[in-house]
Scaffold this active site. Sequence first.
Site, PDB file in Angstrom:
ATOM      1  N   ARG A  13      -1.642  23.509 -13.053  1.00 55.10           N
ATOM      2  CA  ARG A  13      -0.952  22.461 -13.574  1.00 55.10           C
ATOM      3  C   ARG A  13      -0.986  22.112 -15.082  1.00 55.10           C
ATOM      4  O   ARG A  13       0.067  21.629 -15.929  1.00 55.10           O
ATOM      5  CB  ARG A  13      -1.162  21.062 -12.488  1.00 55.10           C
ATOM      6  N   ARG A  60       0.921  -1.131  -0.253  1.00 54.58           N
ATOM      7  CA  ARG A  60      -0.004   0.138   0.160  1.00 54.58           C
ATOM      8  C   ARG A  60       0.788   1.404   0.087  1.00 54.58           C
ATOM      9  O   ARG A  60       0.334   2.442   0.233  1.00 54.58           O
ATOM     10  CB  ARG A  60      -0.987   0.145   1.263  1.00 54.58           C
ATOM     11  N   LYS A  90       3.602  12.069 -10.396  1.00 49.20           N
ATOM     12  CA  LYS A  90       2.691  11.304 -11.191  1.00 49.20           C
ATOM     13  C   LYS A  90       3.449   9.990 -11.482  1.00 49.20           C
ATOM     14  O   LYS A  90       4.574   9.833 -12.040  1.00 49.20           O
ATOM     15  CB  LYS A  90       2.449  11.989 -12.860  1.00 49.20           C
ATOM     16  N   ASN A 137       1.016  21.542 -20.023  1.00 45.28           N
ATOM     17  CA  ASN A 137       0.765  21.031 -21.111  1.00 45.28           C
ATOM     18  C   ASN A 137       0.962  21.814 -22.232  1.00 45.28           C
ATOM     19  O   ASN A 137       0.492  21.376 -23.618  1.00 45.28           O
ATOM     20  CB  ASN A 137      -0.597  20.371 -21.003  1.00 45.28           C
ATOM     21  N   GLU A 155      11.449  20.452 -23.041  1.00 46.13           N
ATOM     22  CA  GLU A 155      10.433  20.738 -21.799  1.00 46.13           C
ATOM     23  C   GLU A 155      11.328  21.970 -21.005  1.00 46.13           C
ATOM     24  O   GLU A 155      10.508  22.758 -20.356  1.00 46.13           O
ATOM     25  CB  GLU A 155      10.810  19.501 -20.726  1.00 46.13           C
ATOM     26  N   HIS A 173       9.335  12.109 -27.626  1.00 49.33           N
ATOM     27  CA  HIS A 173       8.739  12.950 -26.917  1.00 49.33           C
ATOM     28  C   HIS A 173       8.690  14.495 -27.075  1.00 49.33           C
ATOM     29  O   HIS A 173       7.978  15.254 -27.601  1.00 49.33           O
ATOM     30  CB  HIS A 173       8.280  12.552 -25.350  1.00 49.33           C
ATOM     31  N   LYS A 207       8.949  23.644 -12.113  1.00 49.60           N
ATOM     32  CA  LYS A 207       7.953  22.433 -12.256  1.00 49.60           C
ATOM     33  C   LYS A 207       7.407  22.376 -10.537  1.00 49.60           C
ATOM     34  O   LYS A 207       6.261  21.980 -10.517  1.00 49.60           O
ATOM     35  CB  LYS A 207       8.567  21.318 -12.735  1.00 49.60           C
ATOM     36  N   GLU A 255      -3.883  18.511 -10.390  1.00 50.14           N
ATOM     37  CA  GLU A 255      -4.371  18.822 -11.596  1.00 50.14           C
ATOM     38  C   GLU A 255      -5.896  19.106 -11.594  1.00 50.14           C
ATOM     39  O   GLU A 255      -6.681  18.819 -12.148  1.00 50.14           O
ATOM     40  CB  GLU A 255      -4.166  17.672 -12.556  1.00 50.14           C
ATOM     41  N   HIS A 305       1.390  15.343 -28.289  1.00 56.33           N
ATOM     42  CA  HIS A 305       0.749  13.944 -28.193  1.00 56.33           C
ATOM     43  C   HIS A 305       0.169  13.281 -29.346  1.00 56.33           C
ATOM     44  O   HIS A 305       0.542  12.249 -29.816  1.00 56.33           O
ATOM     45  CB  HIS A 305      -0.003  13.748 -27.174  1.00 56.33           C
ATOM     46  N   HIS A 313       1.578  20.233 -25.601  1.00 56.41           N
ATOM     47  CA  HIS A 313       1.300  18.681 -25.552  1.00 56.41           C
ATOM     48  C   HIS A 313       0.141  18.225 -26.190  1.00 56.41           C
ATOM     49  O   HIS A 313       0.059  16.932 -26.507  1.00 56.41           O
ATOM     50  CB  HIS A 313       1.348  18.462 -24.230  1.00 56.41           C
TER      51      HIS A 313
HETATM   52  N1  LIG Z   1       5.505  11.223 -14.431  1.00 48.06           N
HETATM   53  C1  LIG Z   1       5.549  12.502 -15.116  1.00 48.06           C
HETATM   54  O1  LIG Z   1       5.224  13.282 -14.816  1.00 48.06           O
HETATM   55  C2  LIG Z   1       6.083  12.390 -16.400  1.00 48.06           C
HETATM   56  C3  LIG Z   1       6.536  13.160 -17.479  1.00 48.06           C
HETATM   57  C4  LIG Z   1       7.020  13.513 -18.489  1.00 48.06           C
HETATM   58  C5  LIG Z   1       7.380  12.088 -19.214  1.00 48.06           C
HETATM   59  N2  LIG Z   1       6.984  10.924 -18.344  1.00 48.06           N
HETATM   60  C6  LIG Z   1       7.405   9.477 -18.736  1.00 48.06           C
HETATM   61  O2  LIG Z   1       8.727   9.761 -19.022  1.00 48.06           O
HETATM   62  C7  LIG Z   1       9.183   8.584 -20.011  1.00 48.06           C
HETATM   63  C8  LIG Z   1      10.226   9.213 -21.203  1.00 48.06           C
HETATM   64  O3  LIG Z   1      11.459   9.565 -20.181  1.00 48.06           O
HETATM   65  P1  LIG Z   1      12.669   9.428 -20.890  1.00 48.06           P
HETATM   66  O4  LIG Z   1      12.676  10.478 -21.961  1.00 48.06           O
HETATM   67  O5  LIG Z   1      13.729   9.778 -19.620  1.00 48.06           O
HETATM   68  O6  LIG Z   1      12.983   8.100 -21.377  1.00 48.06           O
HETATM   69  P2  LIG Z   1      13.525   6.743 -20.900  1.00 48.06           P
HETATM   70  O7  LIG Z   1      13.240   6.554 -19.532  1.00 48.06           O
HETATM   71  O8  LIG Z   1      13.034   5.646 -22.043  1.00 48.06           O
HETATM   72  O9  LIG Z   1      14.909   6.808 -21.517  1.00 48.06           O
HETATM   73  C9  LIG Z   1      15.574   7.173 -22.706  1.00 48.06           C
HETATM   74  C10 LIG Z   1      16.648   6.112 -22.996  1.00 48.06           C
HETATM   75  O10 LIG Z   1      17.872   6.616 -22.494  1.00 48.06           O
HETATM   76  C11 LIG Z   1      18.429   5.552 -21.696  1.00 48.06           C
HETATM   77  N3  LIG Z   1      19.245   6.321 -20.474  1.00 48.06           N
HETATM   78  C12 LIG Z   1      18.535   6.785 -19.687  1.00 48.06           C
HETATM   79  N4  LIG Z   1      19.467   7.296 -18.766  1.00 48.06           N
HETATM   80  C13 LIG Z   1      20.689   7.388 -19.381  1.00 48.06           C
HETATM   81  C14 LIG Z   1      22.115   7.687 -19.184  1.00 48.06           C
HETATM   82  N5  LIG Z   1      22.283   8.410 -18.170  1.00 48.06           N
HETATM   83  N6  LIG Z   1      22.985   7.242 -20.008  1.00 48.06           N
HETATM   84  C15 LIG Z   1      22.679   6.601 -21.291  1.00 48.06           C
HETATM   85  N7  LIG Z   1      21.481   6.280 -21.433  1.00 48.06           N
HETATM   86  C16 LIG Z   1      20.508   6.604 -20.404  1.00 48.06           C
HETATM   87  C17 LIG Z   1      17.609   4.690 -21.367  1.00 48.06           C
HETATM   88  O11 LIG Z   1      17.986   3.360 -21.346  1.00 48.06           O
HETATM   89  C18 LIG Z   1      16.476   4.614 -22.586  1.00 48.06           C
HETATM   90  O12 LIG Z   1      17.053   3.904 -23.719  1.00 48.06           O
HETATM   91  C19 LIG Z   1       7.814   8.248 -20.729  1.00 48.06           C
HETATM   92  O13 LIG Z   1       7.392   7.007 -20.346  1.00 48.06           O
HETATM   93  C20 LIG Z   1       6.876   9.269 -20.098  1.00 48.06           C
HETATM   94  O14 LIG Z   1       5.352   8.797 -19.972  1.00 48.06           O
HETATM   95  C21 LIG Z   1       6.512  11.273 -17.116  1.00 48.06           C
HETATM   96 ZN   LIG Z   2       6.377  16.642 -21.629  1.00 47.90          ZN
END
Ligand SMILES: NC(=O)c1ccc[n+]([C@@H]2O[C@H](COP(=O)([O-])OP(=O)(O)OC[C@H]3O[C@@H](n4cnc5c(N)ncnc54)[C@H](O)[C@@H]3O)[C@@H](O)[C@H]2O)c1
Ligand SMILES: [Zn+2]
Length: 354
Positions: free
Chosen positions: A235, A121, A143, A239, A185, A259, A220, A230, A246, A242
């Site tokens: 918040r 939990r 999130k 977007n 971003e 993204h 942020k 939200e 998206h 976005h």
């Molecule tokens: N929770 C939120 O508020 C929020 C906001 C925006 C995005 N997201 C989520 O975040 C995700 C995207 O995140 P991302 O762009 O970081 O992608 P990711 O986590 O998939 O990383 C991108 C790539 O980089 C590699 N990588 C990561 N760190 C590294 C490093 N230091 N050196 C070498 N390689 C490295 C990873 O293995 C992967 O192949 C999506 O799932 C999206 O939905 C969440």
């Molecule tokens: Zn974004």
Amino acid sequence: MKSINVQATGRSYEVLVGPGLLGQIGTIISPKLKGAACALISDENVARLYADRVIRALTEAGFRPTLMTVPAGEASKTMERAEQLCSRMIEAGLDRSSFAVALGGGMVGDLAGFVAAIYHRGIPCVQVPTTLLAQVDSSIGGKTAVNTSAGKNLIGTWHQPELVICDVDTLESLPRREFRQGFAEIIKHAVIRDTAMFEALERFDGADLAALIRRNVEIKGAVVSADERELTGERALLNFGHTIGHAIERAGNYRDFLHGEAVSLGMVAASQISVRKAGLTEVERERLIRALEAFELPTRLPSDFSREKITSAIRFDKKFARGEVRFVVIPAIGCARLVDNVTIADIETAVKLL
Ligand SMILES: NC(=O)c1ccc[n+]([C@@H]2O[C@H](COP(=O)([O-])OP(=O)(O)OC[C@H]3O[C@@H](n4cnc5c(N)ncnc54)[C@H](O)[C@@H]3O)[C@@H](O)[C@H]2O)c1
Ligand SMILES: [Zn+2]
């Protein structure tokens, strides 16, 4: 070490940004978390590079980490993986006093955050973001989510991190394209909130990346504190770019654009709408486009990319199907507003012009 405090309901959490933090992670966590057993959740790319260092630092501080990796990539952000991780945590003897450490980009952060939210939990989660996008955006705000075949982030919950540790040294191994997408971003934060940061970005030469990340964490953090779940619309300003971004990601089957790249294009389209509906000047819109270009982010769609696919993805968007068109516009660089006078036709025109 200067830290930033993000206020959440009932408590606040610290975000640390600086070099060399992975090696100090045990001593940073020690005063905050007492249980010894922890799950170090990562993906295979990141674990190969950094897990040893983190395990050593945690062990030296008296913690008992168990490394749990998933394959890199968005395909790992699923309910099945979350369940597997929970099972492994049970096997490793983790209980309610244990905690999770999410070491990786936003994919790992969302998955590990979700697992931490549901395990017993809810156990604490320390976010250790290793991509620029995760350091300035996804690790902050609580999130968490996994994807389903019907869409992204459809299952998840709110779970604020216990602590966020951004080691800027980890960004050195990040592939260039992944690094660049984080600037979408960052530019978005400047455009919605901070004219001075926008001007600094126009002159940015790569020096003092840690200070830039800190400023983005502050922005942020302030936005999510003002509207944690939200509800007020504050918040939603995050977007900006976005809605159309998206749709572009979806139209490219989540393969053609990262993204941040899709958000860059989405901001270009949203700025066109802002000129028509919110009084943004053409000069300011040009400045935004130049800034995106300076960070090698796309500002035009490839000529052969189907605009039709994007507009049908927008029509598919559940918000629009309900007839509710709330859209973020920018009257000027540095301020954003949520409006309801943007129509689907406006959005379609902006997409055709991309
Ligand atoms: N929770 C939120 O508020 C929020 C906001 C925006 C995005 N997201 C989520 O975040 C995700 C995207 O995140 P991302 O762009 O970081 O992608 P990711 O986590 O998939 O990383 C991108 C790539 O980089 C590699 N990588 C990561 N760190 C590294 C490093 N230091 N050196 C070498 N390689 C490295 C990873 O293995 C992967 O192949 C999506 O799932 C999206 O939905 C969440
Ligand atoms: Zn974004």
